[in-house]
Design an enzyme around this catalytic site. Structure first.
Site, mmCIF file in Angstrom:
data_model
loop_
_atom_site.group_PDB
_atom_site.id
_atom_site.type_symbol
_atom_site.label_atom_id
_atom_site.label_comp_id
_atom_site.label_asym_id
_atom_site.label_seq_id
_atom_site.Cartn_x
_atom_site.Cartn_y
_atom_site.Cartn_z
ATOM 1 N N LYS A 97 0.819 -1.208 0.000
ATOM 2 C CA LYS A 97 0.000 0.000 0.000
ATOM 3 C C LYS A 97 0.866 1.278 0.000
ATOM 4 O O LYS A 97 2.079 1.220 0.164
ATOM 5 C CB LYS A 97 -0.936 -0.008 1.209
ATOM 6 C CG LYS A 97 -2.044 -1.068 1.077
ATOM 7 C CD LYS A 97 -2.979 -0.781 -0.085
ATOM 8 C CE LYS A 97 -4.168 -1.729 -0.143
ATOM 9 N NZ LYS A 97 -3.825 -3.092 -0.568
HETATM 10 C C1 LIG Z 1 -10.261 -2.051 -1.583
HETATM 11 C C2 LIG Z 1 -9.568 -2.911 -0.576
HETATM 12 N N1 LIG Z 1 -10.222 -3.259 0.551
HETATM 13 C C3 LIG Z 1 -9.639 -4.024 1.498
HETATM 14 C C4 LIG Z 1 -8.343 -4.488 1.353
HETATM 15 C C5 LIG Z 1 -7.764 -5.369 2.400
HETATM 16 O O1 LIG Z 1 -6.602 -4.866 2.997
HETATM 17 P P1 LIG Z 1 -5.565 -5.872 3.685
HETATM 18 O O2 LIG Z 1 -4.723 -6.476 2.611
HETATM 19 O O3 LIG Z 1 -4.746 -4.980 4.575
HETATM 20 O O4 LIG Z 1 -6.336 -6.877 4.460
HETATM 21 C C6 LIG Z 1 -7.623 -4.146 0.199
HETATM 22 C C7 LIG Z 1 -6.255 -4.648 -0.007
HETATM 23 O O5 LIG Z 1 -5.749 -4.705 -1.097
HETATM 24 C C8 LIG Z 1 -8.254 -3.353 -0.787
HETATM 25 O O6 LIG Z 1 -7.621 -3.012 -1.911
#
Ligand SMILES: Cc1ncc(COP(=O)(O)O)c(C=O)c1O
Length: 323
Positions: free
Chosen positions: A186
């Site tokens: 990210k």
């Molecule tokens: C739109 C969206 N929501 C939720 C997530 C989930 O994040 P995490 O990978 O930290 O669980 C992501 C991760 O890529 C995402 O792009």
């Protein structure tokens, strides 16, 4: 999304602070930790940076979505409106809450179309999760209006758009709760991590408890704390939070570089026949992590993605192939 490309002495120093004390837990151990509170520091600085009253740091963006749904009272039997164009964690979190995801279509912003939401509402609809997809904002003002009119909870999945704004106000701060991801790829990263933000103190208290087995975090003896609600373990470790503290302090720099690079590439592409760009309701608030563009036909779009990959632009996807 370049957070991991910018690791340096800052991250090393913050992590070193934690390793020096040996206190990896975000709660307690007051004496041993020598006043080093990495998760708390991140929460205070992130809330300040985004202009909200409360932030709770947790183990992932997916956890943040589950925490927000739980804090907002979304559960079995409820329907939650979600966009079909998102990372699957948005839908997973709804299903894991025991609720039913209901798709409503996107528009040329690549985010939920506010005009379509009304068509999928039923008496069971409890919430809308808007996803600020690919770095930039949905028509969040109109979506907020729909939710307020219909009495629906609004959760903002801002996992891909940290630092983005709409008319100067932080994405994630419009709805009841905003969710963020600080996973390894990210804009800024904790290694793994996530956060929920809110201006509603009652929601914050529930989120804080839900993410740590329902602990109410009152008093200074963890074993004696109350458990008013059922929760889970979505805690972040101090090591991950330490990386996040250093990264958060680089956010403005990262956004500045992304915005300048994107503007240059976009300008260069604007003259290419057939290329049009995604609608961004407030260009000034684009976090500029992605550059999304359209071509007139699927065949041309697929060929462009293939040719760009061949030419070494390895981050270009035809949307449907990016599962
Ligand atoms: C739109 C969206 N929501 C939720 C997530 C989930 O994040 P995490 O990978 O930290 O669980 C992501 C991760 O890529 C995402 O792009």
């Amino acid at each position: 999304m370049p957070g991991f490309e910018l690791f340096g002495d800052e991250e090393r120093r913050e992590v070193g602070d934690v390793l020096e004390t040996g206190v990896l837990f975000r709660y307690g151990f007051d004496q041993a930790r020598k006043d080093r509170w990495k998760a708390k520091t991140f929460e205070k600085e992130f809330a300040g940076r985004l202009g909200v009253s409360h932030c709770h740091l947790c183990s992932s963006g997916t956890a943040a979505l589950s925490i927000a749904l739980a804090a907002c009272g979304v559960g079995a039997g409820d329907e939650v409106v979600v966009p079909p164009f998102t990372f699957l964690a948005t839908v997973e979190a709804v299903l894991n809450a025991g609720a039913v995801p209901v798709f409503s279509d996107i528009d040329e912003t690549l985010c939920l179309d506010p005009a379509g939401i009304g068509n999928v509402l039923t008496p069971r609809t409890k919430a809308v999760i808007v996803v600020h997809m690919c770095g930039a904002m949905a028509r969040i003002d109109a979506i907020l209006n729909v939710c307020q009119e219909k009495g629906l909870v609004l959760i903002e999945d801002t996992c891909q758009a940290v630092g983005g704004t709409f008319h100067g106000k932080a994405l994630g701060s419009f709805g009841n709760m905003g969710c963020f991801s600080f996973d390894p790829v990210k804009t800024i990263t904790c290694g793994e991590g996530g956060a929920v933000i809110t201006d509603d103190e009652a929601l914050y208290i529930k989120a804080d408890a839900f993410s740590d087995h329902g602990h109410d975090h009152i008093g200074n003896d963890r074993g004696l704390e109350g458990h008013a609600i059922l929760g889970a373990n979505y805690r972040i470790s101090e090591l991950n939070a330490a990386v996040g503290v250093a990264q958060l302090r680089k956010l403005d720099h990262i956004l500045d570089v992304q915005q300048r690079n994107k503007a240059a590439v976009k300008q260069a592409m604007a003259g290419i026949e057939g290329v049009t760009f995604r609608i961004i309701p407030d260009e000034a608030g684009d976090s500029a992590t992605f550059l999304s563009f359209f071509l007139p036909t699927e065949a041309r779009a697929r060929k462009a993605a293939k040719d760009l990959a061949k030419a070494g632009v390895d981050g270009c996807f035809y949307w449907y192939d990016n599962n």
